[in-house]
Design a protein around this motif. Structure first.
Motif, PDB file in Angstrom:
ATOM      1  N   ALA A  23       0.794  -0.976   0.070  1.00 18.96           N
ATOM      2  CA  ALA A  23       0.052   0.094   0.195  1.00 18.96           C
ATOM      3  C   ALA A  23       0.750   1.388   0.199  1.00 18.96           C
ATOM      4  CB  ALA A  23      -0.999   0.044   1.228  1.00 18.96           C
ATOM      5  N   GLY A  24       2.311   1.200   0.040  1.00 23.06           N
ATOM      6  CA  GLY A  24       3.305   2.465   0.099  1.00 23.06           C
ATOM      7  C   GLY A  24       3.538   2.959   1.320  1.00 23.06           C
ATOM      8  N   HIS A  25       3.197   2.097   2.401  1.00 18.96           N
ATOM      9  CA  HIS A  25       3.591   2.731   3.758  1.00 18.96           C
ATOM     10  C   HIS A  25       5.175   2.515   3.976  1.00 18.96           C
ATOM     11  CE1 HIS A  25      -0.574   3.668   4.936  1.00 18.96           C
ATOM     12  NE2 HIS A  25      -0.863   2.433   4.626  1.00 18.96           N
ATOM     13  N   PHE A  37      10.186 -15.643  11.543  1.00 14.77           N
ATOM     14  CA  PHE A  37      11.545 -16.255  10.684  1.00 14.77           C
ATOM     15  C   PHE A  37      11.815 -15.207   9.655  1.00 14.77           C
ATOM     16  CE2 PHE A  37       8.884 -20.029  11.751  1.00 14.77           C
ATOM     17  CZ  PHE A  37       9.721 -20.888  12.030  1.00 14.77           C
ATOM     18  N   LYS A  38      13.190 -15.012   9.284  1.00 17.57           N
ATOM     19  CA  LYS A  38      13.734 -13.943   8.617  1.00 17.57           C
ATOM     20  C   LYS A  38      13.321 -14.205   7.258  1.00 17.57           C
ATOM     21  CE  LYS A  38      16.703 -10.488   8.086  1.00 17.57           C
ATOM     22  NZ  LYS A  38      18.027 -10.584   8.437  1.00 17.57           N
ATOM     23  N   VAL A  39      12.930 -15.452   6.778  1.00 15.82           N
ATOM     24  CA  VAL A  39      12.460 -15.650   5.250  1.00 15.82           C
ATOM     25  C   VAL A  39      11.131 -14.988   5.270  1.00 15.82           C
ATOM     26  CG1 VAL A  39      11.354 -17.668   5.861  1.00 15.82           C
ATOM     27  CG2 VAL A  39      12.174 -17.380   3.444  1.00 15.82           C
ATOM     28  N   ASN A  40      10.464 -14.652   6.313  1.00 16.40           N
ATOM     29  CA  ASN A  40       9.144 -14.077   6.261  1.00 16.40           C
ATOM     30  C   ASN A  40       9.133 -12.574   6.035  1.00 16.40           C
ATOM     31  OD1 ASN A  40       7.869 -16.428   6.621  1.00 16.40           O
ATOM     32  ND2 ASN A  40       7.395 -15.949   8.780  1.00 16.40           N
ATOM     33  N   VAL A  41      10.359 -12.028   6.379  1.00 14.94           N
ATOM     34  CA  VAL A  41      10.478 -10.462   6.155  1.00 14.94           C
ATOM     35  C   VAL A  41      10.370  -9.835   4.863  1.00 14.94           C
ATOM     36  CG1 VAL A  41      12.120  -8.581   6.688  1.00 14.94           C
ATOM     37  CG2 VAL A  41      12.009 -10.407   8.337  1.00 14.94           C
ATOM     38  N   ASN A  42       9.526  -9.015   4.581  1.00 14.06           N
ATOM     39  CA  ASN A  42       9.435  -8.128   3.193  1.00 14.06           C
ATOM     40  C   ASN A  42      10.550  -7.478   2.945  1.00 14.06           C
ATOM     41  OD1 ASN A  42       8.371  -6.199   1.504  1.00 14.06           O
ATOM     42  ND2 ASN A  42       6.555  -7.178   1.350  1.00 14.06           N
ATOM     43  N   THR A  43      11.130  -7.599   1.904  1.00 13.65           N
ATOM     44  CA  THR A  43      12.522  -6.747   1.538  1.00 13.65           C
ATOM     45  C   THR A  43      12.107  -5.339   1.631  1.00 13.65           C
ATOM     46  OG1 THR A  43      11.991  -7.216  -0.750  1.00 13.65           O
ATOM     47  CG2 THR A  43      13.482  -8.515   0.513  1.00 13.65           C
ATOM     48  N   GLY A  44      10.769  -4.676   1.164  1.00  8.52           N
ATOM     49  CA  GLY A  44      10.576  -3.621   1.309  1.00  8.52           C
ATOM     50  C   GLY A  44      10.228  -2.919   2.766  1.00  8.52           C
ATOM     51  N   ALA A  45      10.470  -3.566   3.640  1.00  5.23           N
ATOM     52  CA  ALA A  45      10.543  -3.181   5.139  1.00  5.23           C
ATOM     53  C   ALA A  45      11.901  -2.980   5.622  1.00  5.23           C
ATOM     54  CB  ALA A  45       9.542  -3.698   5.857  1.00  5.23           C
ATOM     55  N   VAL A  46      12.020  -2.155   6.798  1.00  3.54           N
ATOM     56  CA  VAL A  46      13.433  -2.168   7.491  1.00  3.54           C
ATOM     57  C   VAL A  46      13.059  -3.014   8.759  1.00  3.54           C
ATOM     58  CG1 VAL A  46      14.787  -0.671   8.797  1.00  3.54           C
ATOM     59  CG2 VAL A  46      13.488   0.231   6.803  1.00  3.54           C
ATOM     60  N   PHE A  47      14.069  -4.035   8.693  1.00  2.00           N
ATOM     61  CA  PHE A  47      14.067  -5.220   9.749  1.00  2.00           C
ATOM     62  C   PHE A  47      14.886  -4.532  10.995  1.00  2.00           C
ATOM     63  CE2 PHE A  47      15.701  -8.905  11.662  1.00  2.00           C
ATOM     64  CZ  PHE A  47      14.384  -9.571  12.309  1.00  2.00           C
TER      65      PHE A  47
END
Length: 308
Positions: A23-25, A37-47
């Motif tokens: 949605a662009g947030h 799990f790290k594999v679930n982390v969206n690459t467009g977010a800051v972890f």
């Protein structure tokens, strides 16, 4: 909008992050990967790898500067809460208080909190609405309900908005059958491995099952609606565990042949949550039928087993 999602590498949280990113947030995730799990982390977010009770929590807020916090980091297993109530309270109660302190410090506009049907305990009537007495059977139910009071008090004292969402039994893609997975994830795992599923109790206990993407749409609605409210997020339907397994066996072409074990301590017999308040205040309603949600879940996990 700047949004921080705690538990954003977990089952439900990661789906919410995906939706927010799409949605662009501007999304930040806080997760200690104890069950996520790290594999679930969206690459467009800051972890941010971290814990709610660590000193570094303020640094996460400094980096994220969130307008909204969506709080899903939690200890979510009833049996774990009974075996280790101190750990359960530390994560769910003290962790939420630590988060609220940072929300106050950084002027967060709104907190969206993932609560649970477990707060109600044994239903006095069905469907259970938000006015139903709160009397948890398990320590988990207590540790999910207690933060609701802290949230309400912080909001009143420090001019912060909130929406509390009490989830029914959530299932779907990314739920971990090996860890604290719900009955659907455990059954999927057994059926795809060709093993006999185990039902605890006689299987006639009922639950209100809701697909994870319907949970996502409820959180999306809560970004702008449901101010200072508590809402059940459910399908308002009862399904027995036996019937659940029958539907799952039909989808994957297996025979219905479970084994039965003793009922588990702290589990209620019947549950169905009234969702009419959420429909009215949030403009939200579930889209997925149980059969459709289970079919989508099976389709996903079949590919995972083939890859594995």
């Amino acid at each position: 909008m700047n949004i921080l999602v705690t538990g954003g590498a977990g089952f439900i949280g990661s789906h919410i992050v995906d939706d927010l990113v799409q949605a662009g947030h501007r999304v930040h995730i806080l997760d200690n990967l104890s069950t996520g799990f790290k594999v679930n982390v969206n690459t467009g977010a800051v972890f941010h790898l971290g814990d709610l009770l660590e000193v570094g929590l303020s640094a996460v807020f400094e980096a994220a500067r969130p307008e909204v916090v969506i709080h899903h980091a939690a200890q979510v297993d009833v049996q774990t809460s009974l075996a280790n109530p101190l750990l359960d309270a530390k994560i769910n109660i003290l962790g939420t208080i630590a988060l609220l302190e940072q929300c106050r410090e950084y002027g967060v506009r709104k907190l969206i909190y993932a609560s649970s049907a477990a707060v109600y305990g044994t239903p006095q009537y069905l469907s259970v609405d938000e006015a139903h007495p709160v009397k948890p059977l398990s320590f988990y139910g207590i540790s999910k309900h207690t933060p609701e009071h802290y949230i309400e008090s912080f909001a009143s004292l420090y001019d912060m908005d909130y929406t509390i969402l009490r989830y029914a039994n959530v299932y779907g893609i990314r739920q971990d059958p090996k860890g604290e997975g719900g009955v659907v994830a455990v059954f999927v795992d057994k059926l795809l491995e060709g093993k006999q599923p185990v039902i605890y109790g006689d299987g006639e206990q009922t639950r209100d099952f809701i697909y994870v993407k319907d949970i996502v749409s409820a959180n999306r609605a809560a970004l702008s609606k449901g101010s200072h409210g508590i809402y059940n997020i459910s399908c308002n339907e009862q399904t027995s565990v036996n019937d659940l397994l029958r539907v799952m066996c039909s989808i994957c072409g297996s025979s219905f042949n479970p084994s039965y074990g003793p009922a588990r301590t702290g589990d209620i017999v019947h549950s169905r949550l009234d969702n009419r308040a959420a429909l009215h205040a949030l403009g939200w309603s579930p889209v997925f039928t149980l059969k459709d949600g289970l079919a989508a879940t099976f389709a996903y996990y079949k590919t995972q087993y083939q890859v594995g």
